[in-house]
Design a protein around this motif. Structure first.
Motif, PDB file in Angstrom:
ATOM      1  N   GLY A 191       1.102  -1.473   0.095  1.00  0.00           N
ATOM      2  CA  GLY A 191      -0.736  -0.280  -0.120  1.00  0.00           C
ATOM      3  C   GLY A 191       0.765   0.795  -0.379  1.00  0.00           C
ATOM      4  O   GLY A 191      -0.013   2.530  -0.122  1.00  0.00           O
ATOM      5  N   THR A 227       3.450  -0.345  -6.852  1.00  0.00           N
ATOM      6  CA  THR A 227       3.414  -0.619  -7.973  1.00  0.00           C
ATOM      7  C   THR A 227       2.748   1.204  -8.688  1.00  0.00           C
ATOM      8  O   THR A 227       3.454   0.851  -9.856  1.00  0.00           O
ATOM      9  CB  THR A 227       1.722  -1.098  -7.871  1.00  0.00           C
ATOM     10  N   ARG A 263      -5.255   3.741   2.664  1.00  0.00           N
ATOM     11  CA  ARG A 263      -5.680   3.352   1.032  1.00  0.00           C
ATOM     12  C   ARG A 263      -6.276   1.963   1.167  1.00  0.00           C
ATOM     13  O   ARG A 263      -6.968   1.677   0.001  1.00  0.00           O
ATOM     14  CB  ARG A 263      -4.367   3.246   0.924  1.00  0.00           C
ATOM     15  N   PHE A 264      -5.634   1.050   1.927  1.00  0.00           N
ATOM     16  CA  PHE A 264      -6.075  -0.346   1.992  1.00  0.00           C
ATOM     17  C   PHE A 264      -8.045  -0.492   2.289  1.00  0.00           C
ATOM     18  O   PHE A 264      -8.992  -1.005   1.251  1.00  0.00           O
ATOM     19  CB  PHE A 264      -5.842  -1.467   3.895  1.00  0.00           C
ATOM     20  N   GLU A 282      -9.682   2.415   1.312  1.00  0.00           N
ATOM     21  CA  GLU A 282     -10.620   2.999   0.725  1.00  0.00           C
ATOM     22  C   GLU A 282     -10.545   2.091  -1.997  1.00  0.00           C
ATOM     23  O   GLU A 282     -11.473   1.805  -1.986  1.00  0.00           O
ATOM     24  CB  GLU A 282      -9.527   3.931  -0.107  1.00  0.00           C
ATOM     25  N   SER A 283      -9.550   1.146  -1.310  1.00  0.00           N
ATOM     26  CA  SER A 283      -9.604   0.131  -2.181  1.00  0.00           C
ATOM     27  C   SER A 283     -10.061  -1.206  -2.169  1.00  0.00           C
ATOM     28  O   SER A 283     -10.362  -1.964  -2.602  1.00  0.00           O
ATOM     29  CB  SER A 283      -7.928  -0.324  -2.122  1.00  0.00           C
ATOM     30  N   ARG A 284     -10.602  -2.006  -0.431  1.00  0.00           N
ATOM     31  CA  ARG A 284     -11.270  -2.350  -0.304  1.00  0.00           C
ATOM     32  C   ARG A 284     -10.514  -3.867  -0.631  1.00  0.00           C
ATOM     33  O   ARG A 284     -11.094  -4.688  -0.638  1.00  0.00           O
ATOM     34  CB  ARG A 284     -12.970  -2.517  -0.600  1.00  0.00           C
ATOM     35  N   ARG A 285      -9.251  -3.927  -0.041  1.00  0.00           N
ATOM     36  CA  ARG A 285      -8.545  -4.986   0.075  1.00  0.00           C
ATOM     37  C   ARG A 285      -8.238  -5.449   1.143  1.00  0.00           C
ATOM     38  O   ARG A 285      -7.991  -4.980   2.190  1.00  0.00           O
ATOM     39  CB  ARG A 285      -6.970  -4.259  -0.770  1.00  0.00           C
TER      40      ARG A 285
END
Length: 293
Positions: free
Chosen positions: A11, A15, A98-99, A101-104
């Motif tokens: 996160g 990437t 961030r996690f 928001e990304s739903r991961r």
């Protein structure tokens, strides 16, 4: 050879960092098992200079294989391979945000609390962080900021602005607005060559129509203002990290006015930017008596 190992917290932006390195000409491999690093390095050396910039993303997604990283680094050092480690991190609250928001889920806590996974990952990566050549804390970074930081450290003086790809696209409204267009301009206010019998068979790619369209008072004022606006927008889009810009110019059928003006805008921009030109509907047999190109 510049050999970069990209690692860090999940996160934290690995990437996006990898995408930036790809834009700078690096050969990037994501989630390579660390045990394969020595063989990969040897293969790059054997390419005889064809591969001279490499970035490998190595992180805890490798699971049990991640523990082989330090053994592989020792091998590289003993073999006199020069490498550097780029480590990305961020604060706990930013990573959690961030996690969510990304739903991961976090890879070290797939069924548990995100913060638990972050804490475990920090402990696991402590040693590799201590060995890092460059550490970037992305807590307060927007995407454009991270790209600028990557360019600063790995860009070899390349100009970021050239990384934006611009396409000028002509089209006909009767066939629909291009779905991938970023900016759409309607030039149907300009006098239409379709209604002039001697111009009707030609397209905007041909001199009779081009000269007619570009000589109109309305066209002259429009293209000058459009050029000024685009030369203001493009550098600002680049700063925000945009990599592709589609400028769509439309008339009724996409054969006369939009084609001539798109060609003119393309020529005005091509000296300063990487620009392509496309005419989506120019070959549509739209008009009775129109000759095919």
């Amino acid at each position: 050879m510049r050999f970069v190992i990209v690692t860090g917290l999940s996160g934290a932006g690995k990437t996006e960092a990898t995408r930036s390195l790809e834009d700078l000409g690096y050969f990037c491999v994501d989630n390579l098992p660390p045990k394969l690093i020595p063989k990969f390095a040897e293969a790059c050396i054997q390419s005889e200079g064809k591969i001279d910039k490499v970035a490998l993303v190595i992180d805890i997604r490798g699971g049990v294989f991640f523990d082989d990283l330090f053994e592989s680094l020792i091998y590289l050092k003993d073999g006199e391979f020069k490498y550097e480690i780029l480590f990305l991190e961020a604060s706990d609250d930013i990573l959690v945000k961030r996690f969510k928001e990304s739903r991961r889920s976090h890879p070290l806590a797939p069924d548990g609390r995100i913060i638990t996974g972050i804490e475990s990952e920090r402990k696991k990566l402590r040693e590799v962080k201590d060995r890092a050549d460059i550490i970037i804390d992305t807590s307060k970074y927007a995407i454009k900021d991270l790209r600028e930081k990557i360019n600063e450290n790995y860009g070899d003086g390349k100009v970021i602005e050239k990384q934006l790809s611009v396409t000028v696209l002509s089209f006909g409204f009767k066939y629909g607005i291009p779905v991938d267009a970023d900016l759409v301009f309607d030039v149907r206010f300009i006098p239409n060559p379709f209604y002039i019998p001697e111009l009707k068979p030609f397209s905007g790619n041909e001199k009779p129509v081009k000269d007619y369209v570009l000589s109109q008072e309305e066209t002259i004022g429009f293209v000058e203002r459009l050029e000024d606006m685009l030369k203001f927008l493009i550098p600002n889009y680049t700063k925000e990290g945009k990599r592709q810009l589609i400028i769509a110019i439309g008339c009724t059928g996409g054969r006369h006015r939009s084609v001539a003006i798109a060609n003119d805008i393309y020529e005005r921009l091509s000296n300063d930017y990487t620009v392509g030109i496309e005419h989506r509907d120019v070959n549509e047999d739209t008009y009775k008596g129109a000759r095919k190109l």
